[in-house]
Design a protein around this motif. Structure first.
Motif, PDB file in Angstrom:
ATOM      1  N   THR A  62      -8.100   6.556  -5.018  1.00  0.00           N
ATOM      2  CA  THR A  62      -7.101   5.534  -5.619  1.00  0.00           C
ATOM      3  C   THR A  62      -7.825   4.428  -6.064  1.00  0.00           C
ATOM      4  OG1 THR A  62      -5.095   6.340  -4.340  1.00  0.00           O
ATOM      5  CG2 THR A  62      -4.973   4.155  -5.528  1.00  0.00           C
ATOM      6  N   ASP A  63      -7.689   4.215  -7.277  1.00  0.00           N
ATOM      7  CA  ASP A  63      -8.351   2.959  -8.124  1.00  0.00           C
ATOM      8  C   ASP A  63      -7.577   1.862  -8.136  1.00  0.00           C
ATOM      9  OD1 ASP A  63      -9.852   1.274  -9.510  1.00  0.00           O
ATOM     10  OD2 ASP A  63      -9.558   2.204 -11.503  1.00  0.00           O
ATOM     11  N   VAL A  64      -7.721   1.009  -7.086  1.00  0.00           N
ATOM     12  CA  VAL A  64      -6.877  -0.153  -6.909  1.00  0.00           C
ATOM     13  C   VAL A  64      -6.915  -1.151  -8.062  1.00  0.00           C
ATOM     14  CG1 VAL A  64      -6.485  -2.247  -5.349  1.00  0.00           C
ATOM     15  CG2 VAL A  64      -7.367  -0.225  -4.418  1.00  0.00           C
ATOM     16  N   LEU A  96     -10.591   3.419  -3.065  1.00  0.00           N
ATOM     17  CA  LEU A  96     -10.583   4.015  -1.538  1.00  0.00           C
ATOM     18  C   LEU A  96      -9.472   5.175  -1.496  1.00  0.00           C
ATOM     19  CD1 LEU A  96      -7.308   2.607  -0.935  1.00  0.00           C
ATOM     20  CD2 LEU A  96      -8.422   0.604  -0.994  1.00  0.00           C
ATOM     21  N   GLU A  97      -9.260   5.673  -0.188  1.00  0.00           N
ATOM     22  CA  GLU A  97      -8.311   6.672   0.097  1.00  0.00           C
ATOM     23  C   GLU A  97      -6.971   6.234   0.571  1.00  0.00           C
ATOM     24  OE1 GLU A  97      -9.972   9.658   2.815  1.00  0.00           O
ATOM     25  OE2 GLU A  97     -11.840  10.086   1.620  1.00  0.00           O
ATOM     26  N   ALA A  98      -5.975   6.513  -0.326  1.00  0.00           N
ATOM     27  CA  ALA A  98      -4.638   5.861  -0.040  1.00  0.00           C
ATOM     28  C   ALA A  98      -3.626   6.642  -0.704  1.00  0.00           C
ATOM     29  CB  ALA A  98      -4.756   4.451  -0.556  1.00  0.00           C
ATOM     30  N   ASN A  99      -2.557   6.141  -0.226  1.00  0.00           N
ATOM     31  CA  ASN A  99      -1.228   6.857  -1.158  1.00  0.00           C
ATOM     32  C   ASN A  99      -0.969   5.859  -2.411  1.00  0.00           C
ATOM     33  OD1 ASN A  99       1.745   6.956  -1.922  1.00  0.00           O
ATOM     34  ND2 ASN A  99       1.716   8.647  -0.664  1.00  0.00           N
ATOM     35  N   PRO A 100      -1.415   6.375  -3.610  1.00  0.00           N
ATOM     36  CA  PRO A 100      -1.317   5.376  -4.702  1.00  0.00           C
ATOM     37  C   PRO A 100       0.110   4.728  -4.962  1.00  0.00           C
ATOM     38  CG  PRO A 100      -1.625   7.643  -5.635  1.00  0.00           C
ATOM     39  CD  PRO A 100      -1.810   7.821  -3.934  1.00  0.00           C
ATOM     40  N   LYS A 104       0.745   0.673  -4.772  1.00  0.00           N
ATOM     41  CA  LYS A 104       1.240   0.191  -5.658  1.00  0.00           C
ATOM     42  C   LYS A 104       2.635  -0.653  -5.468  1.00  0.00           C
ATOM     43  CE  LYS A 104       2.656   0.963 -10.675  1.00  0.00           C
ATOM     44  NZ  LYS A 104       2.800   2.121 -11.636  1.00  0.00           N
ATOM     45  N   GLN A 105       3.443  -0.151  -4.550  1.00  0.00           N
ATOM     46  CA  GLN A 105       4.570  -0.828  -4.098  1.00  0.00           C
ATOM     47  C   GLN A 105       4.094  -2.115  -3.512  1.00  0.00           C
ATOM     48  OE1 GLN A 105       7.852   0.106  -4.485  1.00  0.00           O
ATOM     49  NE2 GLN A 105       8.261  -2.031  -3.826  1.00  0.00           N
ATOM     50  N   VAL A 106       3.367  -2.125  -2.590  1.00  0.00           N
ATOM     51  CA  VAL A 106       2.586  -3.433  -1.800  1.00  0.00           C
ATOM     52  C   VAL A 106       2.220  -4.398  -2.755  1.00  0.00           C
ATOM     53  CG1 VAL A 106       0.854  -4.294  -0.410  1.00  0.00           C
ATOM     54  CG2 VAL A 106       1.735  -1.999   0.276  1.00  0.00           C
ATOM     55  N   ILE A 107       1.487  -4.119  -3.961  1.00  0.00           N
ATOM     56  CA  ILE A 107       0.894  -4.812  -4.908  1.00  0.00           C
ATOM     57  C   ILE A 107       2.080  -5.534  -5.693  1.00  0.00           C
ATOM     58  CG2 ILE A 107      -0.579  -5.191  -7.107  1.00  0.00           C
ATOM     59  CD1 ILE A 107      -2.162  -2.716  -5.946  1.00  0.00           C
ATOM     60  N   LEU A 108       3.180  -4.783  -5.972  1.00  0.00           N
ATOM     61  CA  LEU A 108       4.219  -5.123  -6.770  1.00  0.00           C
ATOM     62  C   LEU A 108       5.034  -6.238  -5.746  1.00  0.00           C
ATOM     63  CD1 LEU A 108       6.282  -5.157  -9.008  1.00  0.00           C
ATOM     64  CD2 LEU A 108       7.485  -2.970  -8.340  1.00  0.00           C
TER      65      LEU A 108
END
Length: 212
Positions: A62-64, A96-100, A104-108
């Protein structure tokens, strides 16, 4: 639905300018109703999904940086944030390896939290710090700041320091759970009321077991 109705409301106001008849007011009222109820439904479904989710979510490269840009592009269309500024100048991808969807919900959640804490003209700065085994994302706002008591309870479900009717107190709690499930950490700092706040998320580059 909420963002589309806000966009329609902004554009149609020019067409309705000067019209005071009943039909014009009905249009305004219904657009407001669509926004209010769609945001309410979002809060309910977010809560239900969070508490019903079981097992580990699917992780992928995932591209943060891209996720942050997507969130910024989305919130900039919301009228309530138009008089605020977001600074994010990362020119590189950070993987990084993550659920995008979850990240994205965290960032929002953190972007909205920072913007809602500020008055018009305030600036939210977002920075990515690259580390060998982790990626750190810092959100710095010029908002109302926090007391030590607020920080202690910040990630508790349904805790909110906003005035009545604003927010459910679930955003930061859900964010904490998601980051915890990814084996990362989320922390908050503030020098006190009126001094702004810093939220820092640290995520491992590789999949790790959830932290107890």
């Amino acid at each position: 639905i909420a963002m589309a109705s806000e966009s329609v409301e902004d554009r149609i106001e020019g067409l309705l300018h000067g019209h005071t008849d009943g039909d014009a007011q009905i249009v305004r009222d219904y657009l407001q109703m669509i926004q209010k109820e769609s945001f309410r439904c979002r809060e309910i479904t977010t809560k239900l999904l969070d508490f019903s989710r079981g097992g580990e979510s699917t992780r992928e490269s995932t591209d943060v940086t891209a996720l942050i840009r997507e969130v910024i592009a989305m919130v900039q269309h919301l009228s309530k944030y138009r008089e605020m500024h977001i600074q994010f100048r990362a020119e590189w991808s950070s993987y990084l390896e993550a659920n995008p969807a979850e990240i994205k919900q965290v960032i929002l959640n953190l972007v909205a939290n920072g913007l809602e804490s500020m008055e018009a003209g305030g600036t939210l700065s977002i920075e990515i710090v690259e580390r060998t085994d982790a990626v750190r994302i810092e959100f710095r706002d010029e908002g109302c700041g926090m007391t030590s008591e607020v920080i202690e309870n910040l990630f508790e479900p349904f805790f909110t320091s906003r005035r009545v009717g604003k927010g459910t107190g679930l955003g930061l709690s859900i964010s904490h759970r998601i980051i915890n499930d990814h084996g990362g950490t989320i922390e908050a700092r503030s020098d006190g009321p009126g001094q702004g706040s810093i939220f820092a998320v640290s995520l491992p580059r590789r999949v790790m077991s959830a932290v107890a």
